[in-house]
Write a protein that holds these residues in place. Structure first.
Motif, PDB file in Angstrom:
ATOM      1  N   GLU A  75       2.371   1.713  -3.456  1.00 18.68           N
ATOM      2  CA  GLU A  75       1.368   2.256  -4.382  1.00 18.68           C
ATOM      3  C   GLU A  75       1.155   3.747  -4.136  1.00 18.68           C
ATOM      4  O   GLU A  75       1.026   4.526  -5.081  1.00 18.68           O
ATOM      5  CB  GLU A  75       0.053   1.506  -4.222  1.00 18.68           C
ATOM      6  N   GLU A  76       1.117   4.150  -2.874  1.00 18.87           N
ATOM      7  CA  GLU A  76       0.928   5.562  -2.527  1.00 18.87           C
ATOM      8  C   GLU A  76       2.093   6.410  -3.030  1.00 18.87           C
ATOM      9  O   GLU A  76       1.894   7.485  -3.611  1.00 18.87           O
ATOM     10  CB  GLU A  76       0.778   5.708  -1.010  1.00 18.87           C
ATOM     11  N   ARG A  91       1.818   9.393  -5.871  1.00 13.40           N
ATOM     12  CA  ARG A  91       2.099  10.793  -5.543  1.00 13.40           C
ATOM     13  C   ARG A  91       3.400  11.334  -6.133  1.00 13.40           C
ATOM     14  O   ARG A  91       3.604  12.533  -6.180  1.00 13.40           O
ATOM     15  CB  ARG A  91       2.124  10.974  -4.033  1.00 13.40           C
ATOM     16  N   GLU A 128       0.836  -1.213   0.000  1.00 16.41           N
ATOM     17  CA  GLU A 128       0.000   0.000   0.000  1.00 16.41           C
ATOM     18  C   GLU A 128       0.864   1.254   0.000  1.00 16.41           C
ATOM     19  O   GLU A 128       0.579   2.220  -0.716  1.00 16.41           O
ATOM     20  CB  GLU A 128      -0.928  -0.012   1.213  1.00 16.41           C
ATOM     21  N   THR A 129       1.931   1.248   0.777  1.00 20.98           N
ATOM     22  CA  THR A 129       2.826   2.403   0.824  1.00 20.98           C
ATOM     23  C   THR A 129       3.531   2.582  -0.517  1.00 20.98           C
ATOM     24  O   THR A 129       3.675   3.704  -1.007  1.00 20.98           O
ATOM     25  CB  THR A 129       3.865   2.242   1.950  1.00 20.98           C
TER      26      THR A 129
END
Length: 113
Positions: free
Chosen positions: A74-75, A79, A71-72
């Motif tokens: 992907e974030e 960004r 998840e991190t």
């Protein structure tokens, strides 16, 4: 209790072409000089032979990590933007992370082509 037949196994069996070698003709030559016919070769399907240029000369590895890592990643990918304003792919972020790991353990960095 008997097990149900596997749907995957039966689908694979039905999709594989059966290769039956042609019967050999008896020859008058001595047995030491008999030439065997070539073995039938499996033909690769056309759909599985294409490799996108972005994946040429590369390999894939799977790592089992807790979902928070993915998840991190992907974030960060979502960004972070490159100099052209496009999002940075996760593959490039992972390559950068591995190079930082290599530096930490005194191994040479890998350069992109």
């Amino acid at each position: 209790m008997s097990r149900k037949p596997s749907l995957l196994a039966s689908a694979l069996k039905s999709s594989e072409p059966e290769t039956v070698p042609a019967p050999r003709q008896p020859s008058a030559e001595p047995k030491a000089a008999v030439v065997l016919p070539p073995l039938p070769q499996k033909v690769e399907p056309q759909g599985g032979s294409y490799v996108p240029p972005s994946r040429a000369n590369k390999t894939a590895k799977t790592h089992h990590l807790p979902p928070a890592y993915w998840e991190t990643l992907e974030e960060i990918s979502f960004r972070t933007r490159d100099e052209k304003g496009k999002r940075v792919p996760q593959e490039r972020l992972m390559a950068e992370a591995l190079n930082l790991l290599f530096v930490k353990y005194n191994y040479p960095q890998v350069r992109d082509e």
